[in-house]
Design a protein around this motif. Structure first.
Motif, PDB file in Angstrom:
ATOM      1  N   SER A  24       0.833  -1.203   0.000  1.00  0.00           N
ATOM      2  CA  SER A  24       0.000   0.000   0.000  1.00  0.00           C
ATOM      3  C   SER A  24       0.864   1.248   0.000  1.00  0.00           C
ATOM      4  N   ARG A  68      -1.058   6.545   5.821  1.00  0.00           N
ATOM      5  CA  ARG A  68      -1.763   6.251   7.075  1.00  0.00           C
ATOM      6  C   ARG A  68      -1.594   4.780   7.466  1.00  0.00           C
ATOM      7  N   LYS A  78      -4.807  -6.252  -4.732  1.00  0.00           N
ATOM      8  CA  LYS A  78      -3.625  -5.426  -4.436  1.00  0.00           C
ATOM      9  C   LYS A  78      -2.521  -6.303  -3.836  1.00  0.00           C
ATOM     10  N   LYS A 124      -8.033  10.633  -0.298  1.00  0.00           N
ATOM     11  CA  LYS A 124      -8.727   9.898   0.768  1.00  0.00           C
ATOM     12  C   LYS A 124     -10.119   9.446   0.326  1.00  0.00           C
TER      13      LYS A 124
HETATM   14  C1  LIG Z   1     -12.098   7.784   5.188  1.00  0.00           C
HETATM   15  C2  LIG Z   1     -10.608   8.053   5.256  1.00  0.00           C
HETATM   16  C3  LIG Z   1      -9.739   7.543   4.334  1.00  0.00           C
HETATM   17  N1  LIG Z   1      -8.397   7.818   4.405  1.00  0.00           N
HETATM   18  C4  LIG Z   1      -7.462   7.287   3.383  1.00  0.00           C
HETATM   19  O1  LIG Z   1      -8.132   7.022   2.175  1.00  0.00           O
HETATM   20  C5  LIG Z   1      -7.335   6.125   1.394  1.00  0.00           C
HETATM   21  C6  LIG Z   1      -8.282   5.128   0.769  1.00  0.00           C
HETATM   22  O2  LIG Z   1      -7.790   4.732  -0.454  1.00  0.00           O
HETATM   23  P1  LIG Z   1      -7.270   3.261  -0.750  1.00  0.00           P
HETATM   24  O3  LIG Z   1      -7.528   2.999  -2.184  1.00  0.00           O
HETATM   25  O4  LIG Z   1      -7.850   2.289   0.208  1.00  0.00           O
HETATM   26  O5  LIG Z   1      -5.716   3.324  -0.475  1.00  0.00           O
HETATM   27  P2  LIG Z   1      -4.607   4.198  -1.171  1.00  0.00           P
HETATM   28  O6  LIG Z   1      -4.326   5.396  -0.350  1.00  0.00           O
HETATM   29  O7  LIG Z   1      -4.927   4.443  -2.611  1.00  0.00           O
HETATM   30  O8  LIG Z   1      -3.353   3.272  -1.059  1.00  0.00           O
HETATM   31  P3  LIG Z   1      -3.149   1.809  -1.695  1.00  0.00           P
HETATM   32  O9  LIG Z   1      -3.263   0.843  -0.571  1.00  0.00           O
HETATM   33  O10 LIG Z   1      -1.768   1.836  -2.288  1.00  0.00           O
HETATM   34  O11 LIG Z   1      -4.190   1.582  -2.754  1.00  0.00           O
HETATM   35  C7  LIG Z   1      -6.381   5.461   2.350  1.00  0.00           C
HETATM   36  O12 LIG Z   1      -5.065   5.933   2.088  1.00  0.00           O
HETATM   37  C8  LIG Z   1      -6.849   5.923   3.721  1.00  0.00           C
HETATM   38  O13 LIG Z   1      -5.765   6.038   4.598  1.00  0.00           O
HETATM   39  C9  LIG Z   1      -7.882   8.615   5.403  1.00  0.00           C
HETATM   40  O14 LIG Z   1      -6.671   8.897   5.448  1.00  0.00           O
HETATM   41  N2  LIG Z   1      -8.747   9.089   6.363  1.00  0.00           N
HETATM   42  C10 LIG Z   1     -10.083   8.866   6.335  1.00  0.00           C
HETATM   43  O15 LIG Z   1     -10.822   9.342   7.229  1.00  0.00           O
END
Ligand SMILES: Cc1cn([C@@H]2O[C@H](COP(=O)(O)OP(=O)(O)OP(=O)(O)O)[C@@H](O)[C@H]2O)c(=O)[nH]c1=O
Length: 668
Positions: free
Chosen positions: A19, A23, A65, A173
């Motif tokens: 990922s 966060r 992923k 996010k």
């Molecule tokens: C609701 C909420 C979400 N997030 C971030 O939203 C992304 C979701 O996107 P994802 O597709 O799940 O992940 P990504 O960031 O694209 O990373 P990857 O795992 O490489 O796909 C993640 O980052 C989470 O933290 C926050 O930081 N705070 C919040 O309150």
């Protein structure tokens, strides 16, 4: 569920976070986990419309992923990780799935749809455990789960929304907000795991690791694990090789064009230098590997999700106290006591069941010990002890008014499983355990010394005589045995029948299908399917006693011996709880007969307890082996290899979380 140490179990392992989310990195590092970050190249483009529930989409994306990274690393990074963690966070409101906004307008659209409302945040998590083998092949085990948290936003003015959007925070996010930073201002309340909203459900993750690495053991744990995890969506057992919805099925390996879900049997990936040119999409990656991979090398990996009811622990950990003494942990002591007393619990259950205590208290709840004793024709003292023991085991409830004797009634558990006429009654099987399995186990030491079953010592007859007796001599013994099989089939039938999409099969034959209990579950679950139950003439004759009131004319019975007689023609053969009972030669005869009866594309559905690949569980299967039937207990891989020698290719393996697992194979 008692949570045991888990992060320390990963020490020394190459753990990879698939990922790019800062966060997730922070949450896991704060928890003390040491890992590498290899962001996944999987594009989040699965067709959302193809998923029944939003969390399924998040879980599938997380899986893709993690798998993409697990498959890429041996080629691109020239090292194989031990475990890969993938996650996907989505926000759902009014039936919509919100991911990361593509621009400010999109962020405005998302945030205004959340204003003043409660919404759900789901994070799907996938843990891929990689096993590198000596020949450089890598096997993958997949564990996945999801967590849901409810979040309520305040009513937000447009000014507020735009000020927030212009801060730049929403853009990377899900749902367009970050609860951990400025976005926290928008939130009125959070119900559930806060870190799940931030992007990673740490607590649920640790529980999952606990299941994987510690395999929790006390019965209390097992119950709370299954309740908690199933409530929040743990242990989906989707087969990883299936193309996810929205990605193309691969046709070259398709054993049956009718059954597209079994079309992609490529799993064990063998590393070759020529295979480094791979597509970014994980599914395309599998396809391109398979092009380079000799068909004989292309095998399966199984989604060998560990069953929730893990084996009771074998290891006793000793705590070293401040003074350097060792001290037995309370839960470990309890574990040993539970093991020592296990037989007493079983026998109390068997006895109460045999003496019809549960049936009696169902029709007349609130009897005291003396009244129960009178009805079951037993001593008051003995009955009182039995009733109290049943209360302690959660099988009965007692109530006591001041100065009065306690009165008893059934618990939900006993009403569900222990009444003679309950739909999920296990009473027949319990009686079989008491009358047949118990005497065999009382000669376990001899069985272990001799490596043979103890029928002669236990019943004064050899195993063969016993079989004859059961089936041909005593009507009562025959009925009792059929009752046992019937009750197990009724309890497990639905889980087995619904384990796979069988819509491409029109006719099935349940070999050794006994009373037809399993067959009825199959016809209930699959409206287009007719099932023939094939069993010994004496069994078919007696099966009349077990027919449901409203018989389904899609279930029919044919008498015969599956080792000798011609098998009824069918598209799908069902073998439920059959193979483990027979020695290799007989299994070989039976499978050859089925293979001969099958044309290409026909199915074989095998249902047994599948041992874990490392043969460390589940205890149910390993303990069953101790009764030393002529057969043996096997893992999914062992069964799969066996079936392969008879021309069947394993399409799916499913651990049902019920008493039996299932495997669907296709005749090549
Ligand atoms: C609701 C909420 C979400 N997030 C971030 O939203 C992304 C979701 O996107 P994802 O597709 O799940 O992940 P990504 O960031 O694209 O990373 P990857 O795992 O490489 O796909 C993640 O980052 C989470 O933290 C926050 O930081 N705070 C919040 O309150």
């Amino acid at each position: 569920m008692v949570l045991n140490p888990v992060i320390s179990k990963l020490a020394g392992k190459l753990v990879v976070l698939a990922s790019a989310s800062p966060r997730r990195l922070e949450i896991l590092s704060n928890a003390g986990l040491r890992f590498e970050v290899v962001p996944s190249w999987f594009k989040e483009t699965l067709d959302k419309g193809l998923f029944k529930a939003p969390h399924e989409y998040a879980v599938e994306t997380a899986k893709q992923k993690a798998l993409e990274v697990a498959r890429r690393m041996p080629f691109k990074h020239l090292k194989t990780p031990d475990i890969v963690i993938g996650a996907d966070t989505i926000v759902t409101v009014d039936g919509m799935i919100l991911e990361k906004p593509v621009d400010k307008e999109d962020a405005y659209r998302m945030l205004s749809s959340l204003s003043g409302k409660e919404h759900s945040v789901f994070t799907g998590v996938a843990i891929v455990v990689c096993h590198e083998k000596e020949n450089e092949e890598v096997d993958y085990q997949l564990f996945d789960f999801y967590e849901e948290t409810k979040v309520k936003f305040a009513d937000l003015s447009d000014n507020m929304l735009w000020e927030y959007i212009n801060s730049g925070e929403p853009m990377d996010k899900a749902g367009g907000y970050g609860i951990q930073a400025l976005g926290g201002m928008l939130v009125e309340y959070v119900h559930g795991d806060f870190l799940n909203v931030v992007g990673f459900p740490l607590n649920h993750f640790c529980k999952q690791l606990d299941l994987i690495y510690n395999r929790c053991t006390s019965s209390a744990d097992q119950e709370s694990v299954s309740v908690r995890l199933s409530h929040n969506g743990s242990h989906a057992t989707t087969i990883v090789t299936q193309p996810p919805p929205g990605l193309p099925a691969q046709s070259s390996h398709s054993p049956s064009s009718k059954n597209s879900s079994s079309a992609n049997p490529v799993h064990k990936v063998k590393r070759k230098s020529s295979e480094s040119e791979v597509d970014e999409s994980s599914w395309m990656l599998v396809n391109s590997l398979s092009k380079h991979t000799d068909a004989r090398e292309a095998e399966f990996i199984y989604n060998t999700t560990l069953p929730l009811t893990a084996s009771r622990g074998q290891v006793i950990e000793l705590n070293v106290t401040e003074h350097g003494d060792t001290e037995l942990k309370k839960e470990d002591l309890q574990r040993i006591i539970d093991l020592m007393d296990g037989f007493k619990s079983s026998k109390a259950l068997f006895t109460a069941s045999k003496m019809c205590v549960f049936d009696l208290l169902q029709s007349r709840p609130g009897l005291d010990a003396a009244q129960v004793a009178q009805e079951i024709k037993a001593s008051v003292k003995g009955t009182a002890c039995l009733l109290e023991a049943c209360v302690s085991l959660g099988l009965l409830k007692s109530k006591q008014r001041a100065c009065q004797k306690p009165v008893y009634e059934n618990t939900d558990l006993s009403s569900r499983f222990l009444l003679s006429d309950a739909p999920s009654s296990l009473r027949g099987y319990i009686q079989h355990c008491n009358d047949t399995v118990w005497p065999l186990f009382s000669h376990l030491e001899s069985a272990v010394r001799e490596g043979a079953n103890q029928h002669e010592k236990a019943f004064g007859k050899t195993s063969k005589d016993m079989f004859q007796d059961t089936f041909y001599n005593s009507q009562e013994a025959k009925l009792r045995f059929m009752n046992a099989m019937h009750s197990i089939a009724k309890v497990t039938g639905r889980a087995v029948a619904t384990a796979f999409d069988l819509s491409s099969f029109k006719t099935a034959c349940d070999l050794g299908g006994c009373t037809g209990a399993m067959a009825y579950e199959f016809t209930k679950a699959h409206p287009g399917l007719s099932v023939t139950v094939f069993d010994l003439p004496a069994v078919v004759e007696m099966s009349e006693h077990f027919r449901p009131l409203h018989t389904d004319n899609r279930v029919s019975f044919v008498a015969g011996d599956f080792f000798k007689d011609e098998l009824p023609k069918a598209d799908l053969y069902i073998l439920a709880r059959i193979l483990h009972d027979w020695p290799d030669e007989k299994v070989c005869i039976l499978l050859s007969k089925i293979a001969n009866a099958c044309t290409a594309g026909c199915g074989l559905l095998l249902s047994e307890i599948f041992l874990d690949e490392d043969r460390r569980g589940p205890s149910r299967g390993l303990l069953q082996a101790l009764s030393m039937s002529e057969g043996k207990q096997s893992s999914a891989t062992e069964y799969s290899l066996l079936l392969k020698t008879h021309g069947f290719i394993t399409a799916h393996v499913r651990h049902t979380d019920n008493l039996l697992d299932a495997m669907l194979c296709i005749k090549a």
